[in-house]
Motif scaffolding. Structure first.
Motif, PDB file in Angstrom:
ATOM      1  N   LEU A 161       0.829  -1.205   0.000  1.00  0.00           N
ATOM      2  CA  LEU A 161       0.000   0.000   0.000  1.00  0.00           C
ATOM      3  C   LEU A 161       0.864   1.257   0.000  1.00  0.00           C
ATOM      4  O   LEU A 161       0.578   2.218  -0.727  1.00  0.00           O
ATOM      5  N   LEU A 162       1.923   1.256   0.768  1.00  0.00           N
ATOM      6  CA  LEU A 162       2.793   2.430   0.819  1.00  0.00           C
ATOM      7  C   LEU A 162       3.509   2.648  -0.514  1.00  0.00           C
ATOM      8  O   LEU A 162       3.693   3.788  -0.943  1.00  0.00           O
ATOM      9  N   PHE A 163       3.883   1.566  -1.197  1.00  0.00           N
ATOM     10  CA  PHE A 163       4.456   1.687  -2.532  1.00  0.00           C
ATOM     11  C   PHE A 163       3.427   2.305  -3.484  1.00  0.00           C
ATOM     12  O   PHE A 163       3.726   3.237  -4.235  1.00  0.00           O
ATOM     13  N   THR A 164       2.212   1.792  -3.424  1.00  0.00           N
ATOM     14  CA  THR A 164       1.139   2.311  -4.286  1.00  0.00           C
ATOM     15  C   THR A 164       0.846   3.766  -3.956  1.00  0.00           C
ATOM     16  O   THR A 164       0.630   4.584  -4.861  1.00  0.00           O
ATOM     17  N   MET A 165       0.846   4.104  -2.684  1.00  0.00           N
ATOM     18  CA  MET A 165       0.577   5.479  -2.271  1.00  0.00           C
ATOM     19  C   MET A 165       1.660   6.422  -2.806  1.00  0.00           C
ATOM     20  O   MET A 165       1.363   7.554  -3.222  1.00  0.00           O
ATOM     21  N   ALA A 166       2.906   5.957  -2.821  1.00  0.00           N
ATOM     22  CA  ALA A 166       4.003   6.766  -3.376  1.00  0.00           C
ATOM     23  C   ALA A 166       3.768   7.007  -4.865  1.00  0.00           C
ATOM     24  O   ALA A 166       3.891   8.139  -5.351  1.00  0.00           O
ATOM     25  N   ARG A 167       3.428   5.957  -5.580  1.00  0.00           N
ATOM     26  CA  ARG A 167       3.158   6.079  -7.017  1.00  0.00           C
ATOM     27  C   ARG A 167       1.936   6.954  -7.274  1.00  0.00           C
ATOM     28  O   ARG A 167       1.912   7.770  -8.184  1.00  0.00           O
ATOM     29  N   TRP A 168       0.893   6.774  -6.457  1.00  0.00           N
ATOM     30  CA  TRP A 168      -0.357   7.539  -6.609  1.00  0.00           C
ATOM     31  C   TRP A 168      -0.084   9.022  -6.432  1.00  0.00           C
ATOM     32  O   TRP A 168      -0.631   9.856  -7.165  1.00  0.00           O
ATOM     33  N   ASP A 169       0.773   9.365  -5.464  1.00  0.00           N
ATOM     34  CA  ASP A 169       1.093  10.772  -5.239  1.00  0.00           C
ATOM     35  C   ASP A 169       1.797  11.365  -6.456  1.00  0.00           C
ATOM     36  O   ASP A 169       1.482  12.481  -6.875  1.00  0.00           O
ATOM     37  N   MET A 170       2.724  10.631  -7.016  1.00  0.00           N
ATOM     38  CA  MET A 170       3.422  11.109  -8.210  1.00  0.00           C
ATOM     39  C   MET A 170       2.446  11.293  -9.368  1.00  0.00           C
ATOM     40  O   MET A 170       2.482  12.295 -10.079  1.00  0.00           O
ATOM     41  N   ASP A 171       1.559  10.337  -9.543  1.00  0.00           N
ATOM     42  CA  ASP A 171       0.575  10.404 -10.615  1.00  0.00           C
ATOM     43  C   ASP A 171      -0.364  11.593 -10.419  1.00  0.00           C
ATOM     44  O   ASP A 171      -0.638  12.342 -11.353  1.00  0.00           O
ATOM     45  N   LYS A 172      -0.822  11.763  -9.198  1.00  0.00           N
ATOM     46  CA  LYS A 172      -1.742  12.867  -8.861  1.00  0.00           C
ATOM     47  C   LYS A 172      -1.086  14.224  -9.125  1.00  0.00           C
ATOM     48  O   LYS A 172      -1.732  15.159  -9.582  1.00  0.00           O
ATOM     49  N   GLU A 173       0.203  14.321  -8.822  1.00  0.00           N
ATOM     50  CA  GLU A 173       0.934  15.576  -9.023  1.00  0.00           C
ATOM     51  C   GLU A 173       1.366  15.771 -10.479  1.00  0.00           C
ATOM     52  O   GLU A 173       1.917  16.814 -10.826  1.00  0.00           O
TER      53      GLU A 173
END
Length: 189
Positions: A161-173
């Motif tokens: 989940l933390l890996f996905t959250m890191a990727r999600w933040d990059m995608d969102k930004e």
């Protein structure tokens, strides 16, 4: 309430049930790593706006980690006496969050990525590595005193989940991840 007890001045610490163990006992090492992970999640929350949807998810994870730590601090022989009960679906909670974030991302993961990116993404990667270390410590403890299987599954899913959250933040930004190598195992189909 006094913060210092002086009980640990000779290298031991108390665990749930009243017994004392060495401060470098694997149970204490596992719990210390879980505590470090929880503090790292607190850093992520401090970096987020109060309205950010991840605040609620991370707060739930932090509260859950406190219960996990209580369970880990309790020897399996007396674990049923621990009033802090594990939420039943910790692993599936993580899976649901992973699936939701993956579905919201514009760019699927095709490469190993270098940890970093935004401040939040970078901190998620730090927390992910701590979660992996906590998982390793819990498996070591499990060899001498059974750790509830739900805790072991939760730690595995939490790092994902933390890996996905890191990727999600990059995608969102709208930031591009720094790619390392393509997933070879996905190409061999």
């Amino acid at each position: 309430m006094r913060i210092y007890t002086k009980g640990g001045d000779k290298g031991t610490t108390g665990i749930h049930g009243g017994s004392r163990v060495d401060k470098d006992d694997i149970r204490i090492e596992a719990n210390g790593t879980l505590d470090e992970l929880n503090a790292s999640l607190g850093v992520i929350r401090a970096l987020l706006n109060e309205e950010d949807e991840r605040q609620e998810v991370l707060a739930y994870l932090q509260r859950s980690l406190m219960i996990v730590m209580s369970q880990v601090a309790t020897p399996s022989a007396i674990r049923t006496q621990n009033p802090n009960k594990l939420p039943e679906a910790l692993d599936t909670f993580c899976e649901q969050q992973i699936d939701r974030m993956n579905n919201e991302m514009q760019h699927p993961s095709t490469h190993f990525v270098l940890p970093g990116g935004t401040m939040i993404s970078a901190q998620c990667h730090v927390a992910r590595t701590i979660a992996r270390r906590a998982e390793r410590r819990l498996w070591t403890l499990n060899r001498t005193d059974e750790v509830p299987p739900l805790i072991l599954r939760f730690m595995n899913r939490l790092s994902d989940l933390l890996f996905t959250m890191a990727r999600w933040d990059m995608d969102k930004e709208g930031s591009e991840e720094e790619k390392w190598k393509a997933f070879l195992y996905k190409k061999k189909k």
